[in-house]
Design a protein around this motif. Structure first.
Motif, PDB file in Angstrom:
ATOM      1  N   UNK A  25       0.667  -1.339   0.115  1.00  0.00           N
ATOM      2  CA  UNK A  25      -0.024   0.095   0.149  1.00  0.00           C
ATOM      3  C   UNK A  25       0.798   1.322   0.031  1.00  0.00           C
ATOM      4  N   UNK A  26       0.335   2.195  -0.487  1.00  0.00           N
ATOM      5  CA  UNK A  26       0.959   3.645  -0.503  1.00  0.00           C
ATOM      6  C   UNK A  26       1.216   3.971   0.900  1.00  0.00           C
ATOM      7  N   UNK A  27       2.324   4.710   1.090  1.00  0.00           N
ATOM      8  CA  UNK A  27       2.677   5.005   2.646  1.00  0.00           C
ATOM      9  C   UNK A  27       1.533   5.652   3.352  1.00  0.00           C
ATOM     10  N   UNK A  28       1.502   5.683   4.839  1.00  0.00           N
ATOM     11  CA  UNK A  28       0.527   6.318   5.574  1.00  0.00           C
ATOM     12  C   UNK A  28       1.160   7.742   5.793  1.00  0.00           C
ATOM     13  N   UNK A  29       0.031   8.682   5.871  1.00  0.00           N
ATOM     14  CA  UNK A  29       0.448   9.906   5.937  1.00  0.00           C
ATOM     15  C   UNK A  29       1.226  10.364   7.024  1.00  0.00           C
ATOM     16  N   UNK A  30       1.452   9.519   8.068  1.00  0.00           N
ATOM     17  CA  UNK A  30       2.671   9.775   9.297  1.00  0.00           C
ATOM     18  C   UNK A  30       3.902   9.839   8.395  1.00  0.00           C
ATOM     19  N   UNK A  31       4.204   9.255   7.254  1.00  0.00           N
ATOM     20  CA  UNK A  31       5.548   9.127   6.758  1.00  0.00           C
ATOM     21  C   UNK A  31       5.602  10.292   5.523  1.00  0.00           C
ATOM     22  N   UNK A  32       6.687  10.894   5.425  1.00  0.00           N
ATOM     23  CA  UNK A  32       6.611  11.793   4.537  1.00  0.00           C
ATOM     24  C   UNK A  32       6.415  11.607   3.234  1.00  0.00           C
ATOM     25  N   UNK A  33       6.484  10.391   2.699  1.00  0.00           N
ATOM     26  CA  UNK A  33       6.364  10.042   1.162  1.00  0.00           C
ATOM     27  C   UNK A  33       4.578   9.990   1.134  1.00  0.00           C
ATOM     28  N   UNK A  34       4.158   9.393   2.284  1.00  0.00           N
ATOM     29  CA  UNK A  34       2.743   9.510   2.411  1.00  0.00           C
ATOM     30  C   UNK A  34       1.615  10.780   2.239  1.00  0.00           C
ATOM     31  N   UNK A  35       2.656  11.597   3.140  1.00  0.00           N
ATOM     32  CA  UNK A  35       2.143  12.920   3.418  1.00  0.00           C
ATOM     33  C   UNK A  35       2.408  13.821   2.245  1.00  0.00           C
ATOM     34  N   UNK A  36       3.286  13.864   1.568  1.00  0.00           N
ATOM     35  CA  UNK A  36       3.760  14.758   0.408  1.00  0.00           C
ATOM     36  C   UNK A  36       3.452  14.170  -0.944  1.00  0.00           C
ATOM     37  N   UNK A  37       3.077  12.836  -1.258  1.00  0.00           N
ATOM     38  CA  UNK A  37       2.682  12.436  -2.309  1.00  0.00           C
ATOM     39  C   UNK A  37       1.359  11.750  -2.033  1.00  0.00           C
ATOM     40  N   UNK A  38       0.450  11.990  -3.256  1.00  0.00           N
ATOM     41  CA  UNK A  38      -0.954  11.627  -3.474  1.00  0.00           C
ATOM     42  C   UNK A  38      -0.959  10.470  -4.470  1.00  0.00           C
ATOM     43  N   UNK A  39      -1.396   9.228  -4.517  1.00  0.00           N
ATOM     44  CA  UNK A  39      -1.361   8.196  -5.123  1.00  0.00           C
ATOM     45  C   UNK A  39      -2.649   7.785  -5.773  1.00  0.00           C
ATOM     46  N   UNK A  40      -2.682   7.282  -6.799  1.00  0.00           N
ATOM     47  CA  UNK A  40      -3.910   6.995  -7.715  1.00  0.00           C
ATOM     48  C   UNK A  40      -3.387   5.541  -8.246  1.00  0.00           C
ATOM     49  N   UNK A  41      -3.941   4.374  -8.001  1.00  0.00           N
ATOM     50  CA  UNK A  41      -3.611   3.245  -8.791  1.00  0.00           C
ATOM     51  C   UNK A  41      -4.480   2.900  -9.890  1.00  0.00           C
ATOM     52  N   UNK A  42      -3.997   3.034 -11.219  1.00  0.00           N
ATOM     53  CA  UNK A  42      -4.691   3.262 -12.403  1.00  0.00           C
ATOM     54  C   UNK A  42      -5.387   1.774 -12.568  1.00  0.00           C
ATOM     55  N   UNK A  43      -6.366   1.787 -13.413  1.00  0.00           N
ATOM     56  CA  UNK A  43      -7.111   0.499 -13.818  1.00  0.00           C
ATOM     57  C   UNK A  43      -5.801  -0.312 -14.707  1.00  0.00           C
ATOM     58  N   UNK A  44      -5.998  -1.815 -14.282  1.00  0.00           N
ATOM     59  CA  UNK A  44      -5.043  -2.407 -14.851  1.00  0.00           C
ATOM     60  C   UNK A  44      -5.271  -3.198 -15.936  1.00  0.00           C
ATOM     61  N   UNK A  45      -4.484  -3.955 -16.879  1.00  0.00           N
ATOM     62  CA  UNK A  45      -4.681  -5.023 -17.984  1.00  0.00           C
ATOM     63  C   UNK A  45      -3.446  -5.881 -17.675  1.00  0.00           C
ATOM     64  N   UNK A  46      -3.302  -6.938 -18.548  1.00  0.00           N
ATOM     65  CA  UNK A  46      -2.558  -7.972 -18.348  1.00  0.00           C
ATOM     66  C   UNK A  46      -1.219  -7.346 -18.622  1.00  0.00           C
TER      67      UNK A  46
END
Length: 279
Positions: free
Chosen positions: A10-31
């Protein structure tokens, strides 16, 4: 659980700088396409730069050299100490190398937090020419309590403008026989030198099992580039357009930033300032 979470966690929690600074979006997947899109909360850029500066020092310089600098700082005048630090060439000055190293460092730290795995050694500390990119695996993460559980192996790219070639190059280096890491022997040698022969022996066994395809390897491509409303200049858009892989265990991460060169310049500038202010 998304496919991206299955591969790297999973994307880092907001307690970690990379979870706080970065916003993530898992895009729809294909094979043939598994993409995690990252963007920044720009209001936290300075806080991120401060952390990246710390990581730059940690990834490039062993603790004993930092301790030696502290001893020198106590006996030299400020002017002499500054010249002494400059003479050691502890950090690269080449813009190309700095950009590549920042991309690698961010990817390593991001994947460490997502997966809970460890880097074992900081590869960049062993570069014999700090001004050039170091050969070997950009990212090699393992569970030190069970190195046979899974290997996370990845390649990072920095581009001031995203392009198809960077994506294809990263993917081609993570498919077929190239999907296996090449630096496990190097890491094992460093561990032997440190006196950790138990973990080093396990890595030698791991290398053998990897050759026999008996270990689960998850591969990660990474592009650090620009975020833009213009599709040809937007990292995530370019990855969505050009990502195509035959490796079912490959995930590609894009990080689109406004003026990514600034992140590199300011992070290295601050890292240098911190070295010069050692007391």
């Amino acid at each position: 659980m998304t496919e991206q979470e299955r591969l790297i966690g999973k994307h880092p929690e907001a307690t970690h700088i990379l979870g706080e600074w970065l916003i993530h979006m898992d895009q729809p997947t294909t094979v043939s396409k598994k993409h995690r899109k990252l963007e920044e909360n720009y209001t936290l850029r300075r806080k991120a730069i401060e952390q990246i500066a710390e990581w730059i020092i940690e990834h490039h310089i062993i603790e004993q050299r930092l301790e030696a600098l502290e001893r020198k700082a106590r006996i030299l005048q400020k002017y002499d100490f500054d010249h002494y630090v400059e003479s050691l060439s502890l950090l690269p000055s080449s813009e190309v190398t700095k950009k590549g190293n920042v991309a690698e460092i961010i990817l390593v730290e991001y994947l460490k937090e997502c997966s809970g795995y460890s880097q074992i050694i900081h590869k960049l500390r062993y570069n014999t020419n700090v001004e050039q990119a170091m050969k070997g695996d950009d990212v090699l993460l393992l569970n030190p309590n069970n190195v046979f559980e899974k290997v996370i192996y990845g390649e990072s790219k920095f581009r001031s403008t995203p392009n198809k070639q960077a994506i294809e190059d990263a993917v081609s280096n993570l498919e077929g026989n190239k999907k296996l890491p090449v630096s496990i022997g190097f890491v094992a040698d460093r561990l032997y030198e440190m006196g950790n022969s138990v973990l080093a022996d396990e890595l030698m066994d791991l290398q053998n099992l990897l050759k026999e395809n008996r270990i689960n390897v998850h591969n990660v491509g990474f592009l650090l580039s620009t975020k833009s409303a213009t599709p040809s200049k937007d990292a995530a858009t370019q990855v969505e357009k050009h990502l195509d892989t035959s490796n079912p265990n490959l995930i590609f991460i894009s990080l689109g930033l406004s003026n990514p060169d600034e992140i590199v310049d300011e992070s290295f500038k601050l890292a240098k300032e911190r070295l010069l202010s050692i007391k």
